[in-house]
Write a protein that holds these residues in place. Structure first.
Motif, PDB file in Angstrom:
ATOM      1  N   LEU A   4       0.861  -1.179   0.000  1.00 32.96           N
ATOM      2  CA  LEU A   4       0.000   0.000   0.000  1.00 32.96           C
ATOM      3  C   LEU A   4       0.900   1.232   0.000  1.00 32.96           C
ATOM      4  N   VAL A   5       0.646   2.134  -0.931  1.00 35.57           N
ATOM      5  CA  VAL A   5       1.323   3.429  -0.945  1.00 35.57           C
ATOM      6  C   VAL A   5       0.289   4.446  -0.491  1.00 35.57           C
ATOM      7  N   ALA A   6       0.476   4.961   0.723  1.00 35.16           N
ATOM      8  CA  ALA A   6      -0.435   5.952   1.289  1.00 35.16           C
ATOM      9  C   ALA A   6       0.335   7.252   1.462  1.00 35.16           C
ATOM     10  N   ALA A  64      -1.283  11.020  12.505  1.00 37.50           N
ATOM     11  CA  ALA A  64      -2.446  10.224  12.921  1.00 37.50           C
ATOM     12  C   ALA A  64      -2.507   8.907  12.148  1.00 37.50           C
ATOM     13  N   PHE A  65      -2.214   8.952  10.859  1.00 31.53           N
ATOM     14  CA  PHE A  65      -2.223   7.733  10.053  1.00 31.53           C
ATOM     15  C   PHE A  65      -1.161   6.750  10.541  1.00 31.53           C
ATOM     16  N   ILE A  66       0.042   7.237  10.760  1.00 38.55           N
ATOM     17  CA  ILE A  66       1.139   6.361  11.216  1.00 38.55           C
ATOM     18  C   ILE A  66       0.774   5.705  12.539  1.00 38.55           C
ATOM     19  N   LYS A  67       0.208   6.481  13.454  1.00 40.41           N
ATOM     20  CA  LYS A  67      -0.186   5.931  14.765  1.00 40.41           C
ATOM     21  C   LYS A  67      -1.264   4.868  14.639  1.00 40.41           C
ATOM     22  N   SER A  68      -2.060   4.919  13.559  1.00 41.32           N
ATOM     23  CA  SER A  68      -3.164   3.966  13.386  1.00 41.32           C
ATOM     24  C   SER A  68      -2.726   2.649  12.746  1.00 41.32           C
ATOM     25  N   ILE A  69      -1.498   2.576  12.270  1.00 43.42           N
ATOM     26  CA  ILE A  69      -1.036   1.364  11.587  1.00 43.42           C
ATOM     27  C   ILE A  69      -0.899   0.235  12.602  1.00 43.42           C
ATOM     28  N   PRO A  70      -1.490  -0.922  12.316  1.00 35.69           N
ATOM     29  CA  PRO A  70      -1.475  -2.031  13.274  1.00 35.69           C
ATOM     30  C   PRO A  70      -0.064  -2.549  13.583  1.00 35.69           C
ATOM     31  N   ARG A  85      18.916  17.283   0.070  1.00 31.40           N
ATOM     32  CA  ARG A  85      18.711  15.848   0.281  1.00 31.40           C
ATOM     33  C   ARG A  85      19.667  15.377   1.374  1.00 31.40           C
ATOM     34  N   GLY A  86      19.130  14.663   2.339  1.00 29.55           N
ATOM     35  CA  GLY A  86      19.944  14.203   3.464  1.00 29.55           C
ATOM     36  C   GLY A  86      20.155  15.264   4.526  1.00 29.55           C
ATOM     37  N   GLY A  87      19.448  16.390   4.407  1.00 37.73           N
ATOM     38  CA  GLY A  87      19.596  17.480   5.361  1.00 37.73           C
ATOM     39  C   GLY A  87      18.995  17.167   6.721  1.00 37.73           C
ATOM     40  N   GLN A  88      19.447  17.890   7.726  1.00 36.22           N
ATOM     41  CA  GLN A  88      19.065  17.645   9.112  1.00 36.22           C
ATOM     42  C   GLN A  88      17.555  17.753   9.351  1.00 36.22           C
ATOM     43  N   LEU A  89      16.891  18.718   8.722  1.00 33.66           N
ATOM     44  CA  LEU A  89      15.463  18.902   8.982  1.00 33.66           C
ATOM     45  C   LEU A  89      14.648  17.700   8.516  1.00 33.66           C
ATOM     46  N   ALA A  90      14.985  17.155   7.364  1.00 35.02           N
ATOM     47  CA  ALA A  90      14.279  15.968   6.871  1.00 35.02           C
ATOM     48  C   ALA A  90      14.612  14.757   7.739  1.00 35.02           C
ATOM     49  N   ILE A  91      15.855  14.639   8.143  1.00 33.73           N
ATOM     50  CA  ILE A  91      16.265  13.512   8.998  1.00 33.73           C
ATOM     51  C   ILE A  91      15.477  13.533  10.308  1.00 33.73           C
ATOM     52  N   GLU A  92      15.299  14.712  10.889  1.00 32.12           N
ATOM     53  CA  GLU A  92      14.521  14.821  12.125  1.00 32.12           C
ATOM     54  C   GLU A  92      13.091  14.334  11.906  1.00 32.12           C
ATOM     55  N   ALA A  93      12.503  14.666  10.769  1.00 30.79           N
ATOM     56  CA  ALA A  93      11.135  14.218  10.473  1.00 30.79           C
ATOM     57  C   ALA A  93      11.083  12.700  10.365  1.00 30.79           C
ATOM     58  N   PHE A  94      12.083  12.097   9.721  1.00 29.09           N
ATOM     59  CA  PHE A  94      12.110  10.634   9.610  1.00 29.09           C
ATOM     60  C   PHE A  94      12.306   9.969  10.980  1.00 29.09           C
ATOM     61  N   TYR A  95      13.148  10.550  11.824  1.00 29.49           N
ATOM     62  CA  TYR A  95      13.313  10.015  13.189  1.00 29.49           C
ATOM     63  C   TYR A  95      11.978  10.039  13.925  1.00 29.49           C
ATOM     64  N   TYR A  96      11.266  11.143  13.780  1.00 27.52           N
ATOM     65  CA  TYR A  96       9.981  11.253  14.464  1.00 27.52           C
ATOM     66  C   TYR A  96       8.979  10.241  13.907  1.00 27.52           C
ATOM     67  N   ALA A  97       8.914  10.120  12.594  1.00 26.79           N
ATOM     68  CA  ALA A  97       8.007   9.143  11.978  1.00 26.79           C
ATOM     69  C   ALA A  97       8.330   7.735  12.476  1.00 26.79           C
ATOM     70  N   THR A  98       9.611   7.425  12.560  1.00 23.06           N
ATOM     71  CA  THR A  98      10.029   6.102  13.035  1.00 23.06           C
ATOM     72  C   THR A  98       9.605   5.890  14.484  1.00 23.06           C
ATOM     73  N   SER A  99       9.709   6.930  15.307  1.00 21.08           N
ATOM     74  CA  SER A  99       9.286   6.787  16.710  1.00 21.08           C
ATOM     75  C   SER A  99       7.782   6.558  16.814  1.00 21.08           C
ATOM     76  N   LEU A 100       7.011   7.134  15.892  1.00 29.62           N
ATOM     77  CA  LEU A 100       5.560   6.929  15.887  1.00 29.62           C
ATOM     78  C   LEU A 100       5.194   5.503  15.498  1.00 29.62           C
ATOM     79  N   ALA A 101       6.061   4.854  14.744  1.00 28.55           N
ATOM     80  CA  ALA A 101       5.799   3.513  14.218  1.00 28.55           C
ATOM     81  C   ALA A 101       6.503   2.437  15.040  1.00 28.55           C
ATOM     82  N   SER A 102       6.658   2.682  16.320  1.00 27.74           N
ATOM     83  CA  SER A 102       7.429   1.768  17.166  1.00 27.74           C
ATOM     84  C   SER A 102       6.833   0.360  17.256  1.00 27.74           C
ATOM     85  N   ARG A 103       5.575   0.197  16.874  1.00 25.04           N
ATOM     86  CA  ARG A 103       4.947  -1.134  16.915  1.00 25.04           C
ATOM     87  C   ARG A 103       5.182  -1.911  15.631  1.00 25.04           C
TER      88      ARG A 103
END
Length: 166
Positions: A4-6, A64-70, A85-103
């Protein structure tokens, strides 16, 4: 296997990137949906989740979508941003997204530049603390472009291969 590409796209940049990722997914069942329409991710083996980086973070709709993923899902995050590309601001966003998807299991991330609205650049140019980023973001004009899409398609193939192997 099913992918799925969401995506959430505020300006169209992330949607264009999502479509390139969708094109890169081969030999599996696949679906592409705006996050607001992606209610059921149970059947997906790999969930590609895309968003525009906003204030070096994940926008609320994508959060909200990431948090809802089973639990137990395999995830791959992609984003567009005005930074290099590879800049600090984008990296911070990916770190945060990864923390939301801890399950789940994060297979990887992909980021590329995306054109920033002129009104945002103009507003940030007036603030000394944001001026350097506003200048940097001007270089994102014309992105994402075909080179970005080519990289995205290759990344999508790699994420499917990684999803099969894990």
């Amino acid at each position: 296997m099913k992918a799925l590409v969401a995506y959430y796209s505020a300006t169209g940049n992330t949607e264009k990137l999502a479509r390139a990722i969708y094109e890169g997914i081969e030999q599996v069942e696949k679906e592409i949906l705006d996050i607001k329409d992606a209610k059921d991710v149970e059947d997906a083996d790999v969930v590609f989740c895309g968003f525009p980086v906003q204030s070096h973070s994940v926008p609320g709709k994508a959060e909200a979508f990431i948090k809802s993923i089973p639990e137990g899902k395999k995830l791959a995050f992609f984003a567009t941003h005005g930074s290099l590309r590879g800049g600090q601001l984008a990296i911070e966003a990916f770190y945060y997204a990864t923390s939301l998807a801890s399950r789940g299991t994060v297979l990887g991330t992909f980021g590329c530049r995306g054109k920033v609205k002129s009104s945002i650049i103009d507003a940030l140019m007036k603030k000394a603390e944001h001026r350097s980023w506003a200048i940097e973001s001007q270089g994102a004009m014309g992105h994402p472009n075909e080179s970005d899409f080519e990289d995205a398609r290759a990344w999508a193939k790699a994420m499917i291969a990684k999803g099969r192997a894990s």
